[in-house]
Design an enzyme around this catalytic site. Structure first.
Site, mmCIF file in Angstrom:
data_model
loop_
_atom_site.group_PDB
_atom_site.id
_atom_site.type_symbol
_atom_site.label_atom_id
_atom_site.label_comp_id
_atom_site.label_asym_id
_atom_site.label_seq_id
_atom_site.Cartn_x
_atom_site.Cartn_y
_atom_site.Cartn_z
ATOM 1 N N SER A 14 1.220 4.116 -3.016
ATOM 2 C CA SER A 14 0.994 5.556 -2.863
ATOM 3 C C SER A 14 2.169 6.347 -3.417
ATOM 4 O O SER A 14 1.991 7.405 -4.026
ATOM 5 C CB SER A 14 0.741 5.903 -1.391
ATOM 6 N N ALA A 18 0.827 -1.210 0.000
ATOM 7 C CA ALA A 18 0.000 0.000 0.000
ATOM 8 C C ALA A 18 0.858 1.255 0.000
ATOM 9 O O ALA A 18 0.578 2.225 -0.718
ATOM 10 C CB ALA A 18 -0.944 -0.015 1.196
ATOM 11 N N TYR A 19 1.910 1.240 0.810
ATOM 12 C CA TYR A 19 2.797 2.398 0.879
ATOM 13 C C TYR A 19 3.489 2.628 -0.462
ATOM 14 O O TYR A 19 3.517 3.760 -0.975
ATOM 15 C CB TYR A 19 3.821 2.193 1.989
ATOM 16 N N ALA A 20 4.041 1.567 -1.037
ATOM 17 C CA ALA A 20 4.734 1.706 -2.315
ATOM 18 C C ALA A 20 3.777 2.151 -3.414
ATOM 19 O O ALA A 20 4.157 2.929 -4.299
ATOM 20 C CB ALA A 20 5.413 0.386 -2.694
#
Length: 246
Positions: free
Chosen positions: A158, A154-156
Site C-alpha cells: 500500500s 500488504a502494508y508495504a
C-alpha cells in the site's frame, strides 16, 4: 514561535494519532495555523486543538473519512473557511495490518488499501486543487519497503503505491511552486506500530538502527517541519527517516 510562518496554514490528516499529533504540534510551534483532522476520535482531536491554542497558536479540528471525496471536500472547505486558505497538507492518516501473504485476509487488504491508497489519493487530489503557491504536500510512506520485514507485504504494498503517487505528482505540479514529497519512517514508537508486538519484538526492532532505539513521533515531525517550511529545494523525494536502519 516563528512569525515568518504566521500566515501559513497546514492540514494534518490523522492529526489525532501519534505522528499526526506530533506533526500538528510541531507545525503550530513554527507559527502555522493547523487543522487537526480526525476520523473517529473527535475528543482527542479537540484536546490537541486546545493544547495548541493554549500555547498561543491557531488550530481547529476537522473530521471525515480520508477515502471519501465528499467528506474531504467538506474538510478542506472547513479549513479554508476558518483560515482563508491552505499551504501545507500532511497525509499521516493510515492503518497497518500485518500478516504473511499466504494467509492474509483479503478483506483486511481492501480495508488497508482503502485508507492508505485511496485515502492518500483523495486527499492529494484536494490538495492539488487548493494548496497555494509556495506550499507543500507531504505524504507518508514506510521504510519497510526497503527493510522487507516478513509479515509486512500488504502494508508495504500500500505504501509502494503512495511512493508512486508522490513521485509522479511532484512532476505533475510543474510550474505551481508546490513541493511534493513523502516521509518514510522506520520503526517508530506509536500505538499503531507497537500494537500486537511482544517486548522481545520491540527490543529487536529498536536494535536495528545504528542509534539503537525506536524513533519517536517527534523525530518524524522534525522531518515534516523541514519539508513544510525551509526545505523548498527538496521535491519529488521519498525521505527515509529511520535512524540509519537502511
Amino acid at each position: 514561535m516563528d512569525d515568518t510562518q504566521g500566515s501559513r496554514v497546514a492540514l494534518v490528516t490523522g492529526g489525532s494519532g501519534g505522528i499526526g499529533r506530533a506533526t500538528a504540534e510541531r507545525l503550530a510551534r513554527d507559527g502555522m495555523a493547523v487543522a487537526v483532522h480526525y476520523a473517529g476520535n473527535r475528543r482527542r482531536a479537540d484536546d490537541i486543538v486546545a493544547g495548541i491554542t493554549a500555547a498561543g497558536a491557531r488550530a481547529v479540528a476537522v473530521g471525515g473519512d480520508v477515502a471519501s471525496e465528499e467528506e474531504m471536500v467538506a474538510a478542506f472547505d472547513a479549513v479554508e473557511a476558518e483560515f482563508g486558505g491552505i499551504d501545507v497538507v500532511v497525509n499521516t492518516a493510515g492503518i497497518m495490518l500485518l500478516g504473511p501473504l499466504e494467509s492474509f485476509s483479503l478483506d483486511d487488504l481492501d480495508r488497508m488499501h482503502r485508507t492508505n491508497i485511496r485515502g492518500t489519493f483523495v486527499v492529494s487530489q484536494q490538495a492539488v486543487r487548493r494548496v497555494r503557491s509556495g506550499g507543500a504536500i507531504i505524504n507518508f510512506s514506510t521504510s519497510v519497503s526497503k527493510l522487507q520485514f516478513p509479515g509486512y507485504t500488504a502494508y508495504a504494498a500500500s505504501k509502494g503505491a503512495v511512493n508512486a503517487m508522490t513521485l509522479i505528482l511532484a512532476r505533475e505540479m510543474r510550474g505551481r511552486d508546490v513541493t511534493v514529497n513523502a516521509i518514510a519512517p522506520g520503526p517508530t514508537a506509536t500505538d499503531l506500530f507497537l500494537d500486537g508486538k511482544s517486548q522481545e519484538q520491540i527490543d529487536a526492532l529498536a536494535a536495528v538502527p545504528p542509534l539503537e532505539r525506536l524513533g519517536t513521533p517527534e523525530d518524524i515531525a522534525e522531518a515534516v517541519a523541514f519539508l513544510a517550511g525551509p526545505g523548498r529545494w527538496v521535491n519529488g523525494q521519498i525521505i527515509y527517516v529511520n535512524g540509519g536502519a537502511i
